[in-house]
Design a protein around this motif. Structure first.
Motif, PDB file in Angstrom:
ATOM      1  N   SER A   1       0.821  -1.223   0.000  1.00  0.00           N
ATOM      2  CA  SER A   1       0.000   0.000   0.000  1.00  0.00           C
ATOM      3  C   SER A   1       0.851   1.267   0.000  1.00  0.00           C
ATOM      4  O   SER A   1       0.711   2.127   0.873  1.00  0.00           O
ATOM      5  CB  SER A   1      -0.923   0.004   1.220  1.00  0.00           C
ATOM      6  N   PHE A   2       1.724   1.401  -0.983  1.00  0.00           N
ATOM      7  CA  PHE A   2       2.584   2.578  -1.059  1.00  0.00           C
ATOM      8  C   PHE A   2       2.387   3.282  -2.398  1.00  0.00           C
ATOM      9  O   PHE A   2       2.280   2.643  -3.444  1.00  0.00           O
ATOM     10  CB  PHE A   2       4.051   2.184  -0.882  1.00  0.00           C
ATOM     11  N   SER A   3       2.348   4.604  -2.341  1.00  0.00           N
ATOM     12  CA  SER A   3       2.165   5.412  -3.541  1.00  0.00           C
ATOM     13  C   SER A   3       3.498   5.646  -4.241  1.00  0.00           C
ATOM     14  O   SER A   3       4.571   5.368  -3.687  1.00  0.00           O
ATOM     15  CB  SER A   3       1.554   6.766  -3.164  1.00  0.00           C
ATOM     16  N   LYS A   4       3.419   6.171  -5.462  1.00  0.00           N
ATOM     17  CA  LYS A   4       4.641   6.519  -6.183  1.00  0.00           C
ATOM     18  C   LYS A   4       5.439   7.562  -5.405  1.00  0.00           C
ATOM     19  O   LYS A   4       6.680   7.534  -5.415  1.00  0.00           O
ATOM     20  CB  LYS A   4       4.294   7.039  -7.578  1.00  0.00           C
ATOM     21  N   GLN A   5       4.746   8.481  -4.735  1.00  0.00           N
ATOM     22  CA  GLN A   5       5.446   9.485  -3.940  1.00  0.00           C
ATOM     23  C   GLN A   5       6.173   8.853  -2.765  1.00  0.00           C
ATOM     24  O   GLN A   5       7.283   9.247  -2.414  1.00  0.00           O
ATOM     25  CB  GLN A   5       4.469  10.544  -3.426  1.00  0.00           C
ATOM     26  N   ASP A   6       5.543   7.850  -2.152  1.00  0.00           N
ATOM     27  CA  ASP A   6       6.211   7.116  -1.065  1.00  0.00           C
ATOM     28  C   ASP A   6       7.503   6.479  -1.566  1.00  0.00           C
ATOM     29  O   ASP A   6       8.533   6.510  -0.876  1.00  0.00           O
ATOM     30  CB  ASP A   6       5.298   6.017  -0.514  1.00  0.00           C
ATOM     31  N   LEU A   7       7.450   5.897  -2.752  1.00  0.00           N
ATOM     32  CA  LEU A   7       8.639   5.249  -3.318  1.00  0.00           C
ATOM     33  C   LEU A   7       9.730   6.266  -3.592  1.00  0.00           C
ATOM     34  O   LEU A   7      10.921   5.990  -3.363  1.00  0.00           O
ATOM     35  CB  LEU A   7       8.285   4.498  -4.603  1.00  0.00           C
ATOM     36  N   GLU A   8       9.344   7.451  -4.059  1.00  0.00           N
ATOM     37  CA  GLU A   8      10.327   8.506  -4.297  1.00  0.00           C
ATOM     38  C   GLU A   8      10.925   8.994  -2.982  1.00  0.00           C
ATOM     39  O   GLU A   8      12.131   9.247  -2.891  1.00  0.00           O
ATOM     40  CB  GLU A   8       9.704   9.668  -5.068  1.00  0.00           C
ATOM     41  N   ASP A   9      10.086   9.121  -1.969  1.00  0.00           N
ATOM     42  CA  ASP A   9      10.589   9.543  -0.655  1.00  0.00           C
ATOM     43  C   ASP A   9      11.606   8.536  -0.121  1.00  0.00           C
ATOM     44  O   ASP A   9      12.680   8.912   0.378  1.00  0.00           O
ATOM     45  CB  ASP A   9       9.433   9.691   0.339  1.00  0.00           C
ATOM     46  N   CYS A  10      11.296   7.249  -0.214  1.00  0.00           N
ATOM     47  CA  CYS A  10      12.232   6.217   0.242  1.00  0.00           C
ATOM     48  C   CYS A  10      13.509   6.229  -0.589  1.00  0.00           C
ATOM     49  O   CYS A  10      14.606   6.004  -0.065  1.00  0.00           O
ATOM     50  CB  CYS A  10      11.572   4.842   0.179  1.00  0.00           C
ATOM     51  N   THR A  11      13.360   6.495  -1.883  1.00  0.00           N
ATOM     52  CA  THR A  11      14.535   6.609  -2.744  1.00  0.00           C
ATOM     53  C   THR A  11      15.460   7.704  -2.252  1.00  0.00           C
ATOM     54  O   THR A  11      16.685   7.516  -2.132  1.00  0.00           O
ATOM     55  CB  THR A  11      14.105   6.908  -4.196  1.00  0.00           C
ATOM     56  N   HIS A  12      14.912   8.849  -1.953  1.00  0.00           N
ATOM     57  CA  HIS A  12      15.725   9.985  -1.511  1.00  0.00           C
ATOM     58  C   HIS A  12      16.344   9.725  -0.144  1.00  0.00           C
ATOM     59  O   HIS A  12      17.480  10.146   0.125  1.00  0.00           O
ATOM     60  CB  HIS A  12      14.868  11.250  -1.493  1.00  0.00           C
ATOM     61  N   ILE A  13      15.623   9.015   0.716  1.00  0.00           N
ATOM     62  CA  ILE A  13      16.175   8.662   2.026  1.00  0.00           C
ATOM     63  C   ILE A  13      17.365   7.718   1.863  1.00  0.00           C
ATOM     64  O   ILE A  13      18.418   7.918   2.481  1.00  0.00           O
ATOM     65  CB  ILE A  13      15.076   8.030   2.907  1.00  0.00           C
ATOM     66  N   ILE A  14      17.211   6.692   1.030  1.00  0.00           N
ATOM     67  CA  ILE A  14      18.307   5.745   0.816  1.00  0.00           C
ATOM     68  C   ILE A  14      19.516   6.448   0.207  1.00  0.00           C
ATOM     69  O   ILE A  14      20.671   6.144   0.555  1.00  0.00           O
ATOM     70  CB  ILE A  14      17.840   4.581  -0.080  1.00  0.00           C
ATOM     71  N   LYS A  15      19.292   7.391  -0.681  1.00  0.00           N
ATOM     72  CA  LYS A  15      20.405   8.092  -1.327  1.00  0.00           C
ATOM     73  C   LYS A  15      21.253   8.875  -0.321  1.00  0.00           C
ATOM     74  O   LYS A  15      22.417   9.175  -0.604  1.00  0.00           O
ATOM     75  CB  LYS A  15      19.882   9.013  -2.429  1.00  0.00           C
ATOM     76  N   CYS A  16      20.706   9.159   0.842  1.00  0.00           N
ATOM     77  CA  CYS A  16      21.486   9.854   1.872  1.00  0.00           C
ATOM     78  C   CYS A  16      22.581   8.971   2.452  1.00  0.00           C
ATOM     79  O   CYS A  16      23.459   9.457   3.168  1.00  0.00           O
ATOM     80  CB  CYS A  16      20.567  10.342   2.992  1.00  0.00           C
ATOM     81  N   THR A  17      22.566   7.672   2.142  1.00  0.00           N
ATOM     82  CA  THR A  17      23.634   6.781   2.604  1.00  0.00           C
ATOM     83  C   THR A  17      24.782   6.691   1.604  1.00  0.00           C
ATOM     84  O   THR A  17      25.753   5.977   1.855  1.00  0.00           O
ATOM     85  CB  THR A  17      23.086   5.366   2.891  1.00  0.00           C
ATOM     86  N   ILE A  18      24.674   7.403   0.474  1.00  0.00           N
ATOM     87  CA  ILE A  18      25.758   7.430  -0.515  1.00  0.00           C
ATOM     88  C   ILE A  18      26.747   8.520  -0.104  1.00  0.00           C
ATOM     89  O   ILE A  18      26.445   9.704  -0.197  1.00  0.00           O
ATOM     90  CB  ILE A  18      25.212   7.712  -1.934  1.00  0.00           C
ATOM     91  N   LEU A  19      27.918   8.123   0.350  1.00  0.00           N
ATOM     92  CA  LEU A  19      28.863   9.085   0.923  1.00  0.00           C
ATOM     93  C   LEU A  19      29.315  10.141  -0.083  1.00  0.00           C
ATOM     94  O   LEU A  19      29.625  11.269   0.295  1.00  0.00           O
ATOM     95  CB  LEU A  19      30.087   8.353   1.482  1.00  0.00           C
ATOM     96  N   SER A  20      29.339   9.777  -1.347  1.00  0.00           N
ATOM     97  CA  SER A  20      29.830  10.709  -2.363  1.00  0.00           C
ATOM     98  C   SER A  20      28.754  11.676  -2.850  1.00  0.00           C
ATOM     99  O   SER A  20      29.052  12.585  -3.641  1.00  0.00           O
ATOM    100  CB  SER A  20      30.382   9.927  -3.560  1.00  0.00           C
ATOM    101  N   LEU A  21      27.529  11.522  -2.389  1.00  0.00           N
ATOM    102  CA  LEU A  21      26.424  12.354  -2.867  1.00  0.00           C
ATOM    103  C   LEU A  21      26.115  13.462  -1.876  1.00  0.00           C
ATOM    104  O   LEU A  21      25.886  13.199  -0.684  1.00  0.00           O
ATOM    105  CB  LEU A  21      25.176  11.488  -3.083  1.00  0.00           C
ATOM    106  N   GLU A  22      26.112  14.699  -2.354  1.00  0.00           N
ATOM    107  CA  GLU A  22      25.777  15.846  -1.508  1.00  0.00           C
ATOM    108  C   GLU A  22      24.272  15.876  -1.252  1.00  0.00           C
ATOM    109  O   GLU A  22      23.472  15.667  -2.165  1.00  0.00           O
ATOM    110  CB  GLU A  22      26.206  17.146  -2.178  1.00  0.00           C
ATOM    111  N   ILE A  23      23.899  16.153  -0.019  1.00  0.00           N
ATOM    112  CA  ILE A  23      22.488  16.182   0.345  1.00  0.00           C
ATOM    113  C   ILE A  23      21.728  17.225  -0.471  1.00  0.00           C
ATOM    114  O   ILE A  23      20.573  17.015  -0.850  1.00  0.00           O
ATOM    115  CB  ILE A  23      22.327  16.464   1.856  1.00  0.00           C
ATOM    116  N   LYS A  24      22.386  18.335  -0.777  1.00  0.00           N
ATOM    117  CA  LYS A  24      21.727  19.414  -1.526  1.00  0.00           C
ATOM    118  C   LYS A  24      21.348  18.984  -2.938  1.00  0.00           C
ATOM    119  O   LYS A  24      20.533  19.639  -3.592  1.00  0.00           O
ATOM    120  CB  LYS A  24      22.626  20.645  -1.578  1.00  0.00           C
ATOM    121  N   ASP A  25      21.927  17.891  -3.410  1.00  0.00           N
ATOM    122  CA  ASP A  25      21.652  17.419  -4.765  1.00  0.00           C
ATOM    123  C   ASP A  25      20.508  16.408  -4.820  1.00  0.00           C
ATOM    124  O   ASP A  25      20.200  15.877  -5.890  1.00  0.00           O
ATOM    125  CB  ASP A  25      22.914  16.803  -5.372  1.00  0.00           C
TER     126      ASP A  25
END
Length: 307
Positions: free
Chosen positions: A145-169
């Motif tokens: 029961s998750f929307s496309k927006q939920d999936l995008e939110d989880c995507t952005h949360i997971i991307k915060c664990t990429i050390l080489s990726l700036e949060i502002k991006d």
């Protein structure tokens, strides 16, 4: 046990996923009363099956550093930070708390191989495993029961664990998701560096780096020797600047949950780094010397080094 003697690993057994789940349930109940525990527990059960090789289409996890215990420790650290933020006046809905915890649960799934992927181990995906985690997360959550927006939110949360990726991006949609991303990114660093066996597990992490062809580490000892600088120039910078010191919420969690006015994660990390400095200064390039100092978890017996 006297409060001043309590250590981080005394509170919850991280080797037992059910103990972690029970603690998450307790923490969430301190914040909201309409959390979908049944859904969260089903996700946790499925992820446990995935790591253990019982999820259709996938092999068991075979990375010794990025294992189920690591994932459990990150989820718990994220839950503790969310609670600490809540205690400091940050309001989260039950749904956003769920998305934050899900981001933590799925952040390293990309290390797990499919049934048809029989070459090497999941460590070969070290570089870019986050994108594989996101793909699996989207496939899995889209069936619930998750929307496309939920999936995008989880995507952005997971991307915060990429050390080489700036949060502002990262194109977060709301301040709440920004906060959860910073919390999960912080939890990933804190949980592993505060691990009671962190220094011993660095030998296992090197094996993963070696298979992945990660540059910069020619041996296990070089990884150990460079870990002090990693902490000082990468982890601390990321925690304080990239993630805006959200790790400070830990103290408010421990004060409210355990009546301990301390940050047990920072205490454990500092103890690990201080002990590592002692070892590096004493051992130079001697494997046997390092293994003499690093005895937790039966490291020498597990790795069977003869160097």
């Amino acid at each position: 046990m006297k409060k001043e003697g309590v250590k981080l690993y005394d509170l919850v057994d991280l080797t037992n996923p059910q103990s972690v789940l029970d603690e998450i349930r307790y923490i969430v109940a301190l914040m909201v009363n309409n959390f979908d525990h049944a859904l969260f527990e089903q996700i946790c059960a499925d992820i446990k099956m995935l790591f253990e090789g019982d999820f259709p289409g996938y092999r068991a996890s075979n990375t010794k550093y990025h294992d189920l215990e690591h994932t459990s420790s990150v989820v718990l650290a994220a839950g503790r930070l969310i609670h600490g933020a809540f205690m400091e006046g940050h309001s989260f809905s039950a749904k956003t708390i769920l998305l934050g915890l899900i981001g933590a649960i799925f952040h390293d799934i990309g290390f797990i191989q499919t049934d048809s992927d029989v070459n090497g181990s999941g460590a070969k995906y070290t570089i870019g495993h986050e994108e594989r985690s996101i793909i699996f997360m989207k496939q899995y959550l889209s069936q619930k029961s998750f929307s496309k927006q939920d999936l995008e939110d989880c995507t952005h949360i997971i991307k915060c664990t990429i050390l080489s990726l700036e949060i502002k991006d990262i194109p977060f949609r709301s301040n709440d998701i920004v906060m959860l991303g910073k919390i999960v990114g912080s939890a990933d660093l804190l949980a592993q560096m505060a691990d009671r066996e962190y220094l011993e597990k660095l030998f296992m992490l090197f094996k993963e780096f070696e298979e992945a062809g990660m540059p910069g580490y020619g041996s296990e000892l070089e990884l150990l020797q460079k870990t002090q600088n990693f902490y000082k120039y990468v982890a601390l910078q990321r925690l304080s600047q990239g993630f805006d010191n959200v790790f400070a919420f830990m103290r408010f969690h421990f004060k409210n949950r355990w009546d301990l006015d301390r940050d047990l994660y920072q205490e454990s990390i500092i103890a690990n780094i201080d002990y590592l400095k002692t070892i590096v200064d004493s051992c130079d390039e001697s494997y046997s010397c390092y293994l003499k100092y690093l005895r937790r978890g039966g490291l020498a017996e597990k790795l069977n080094y003869n160097k």
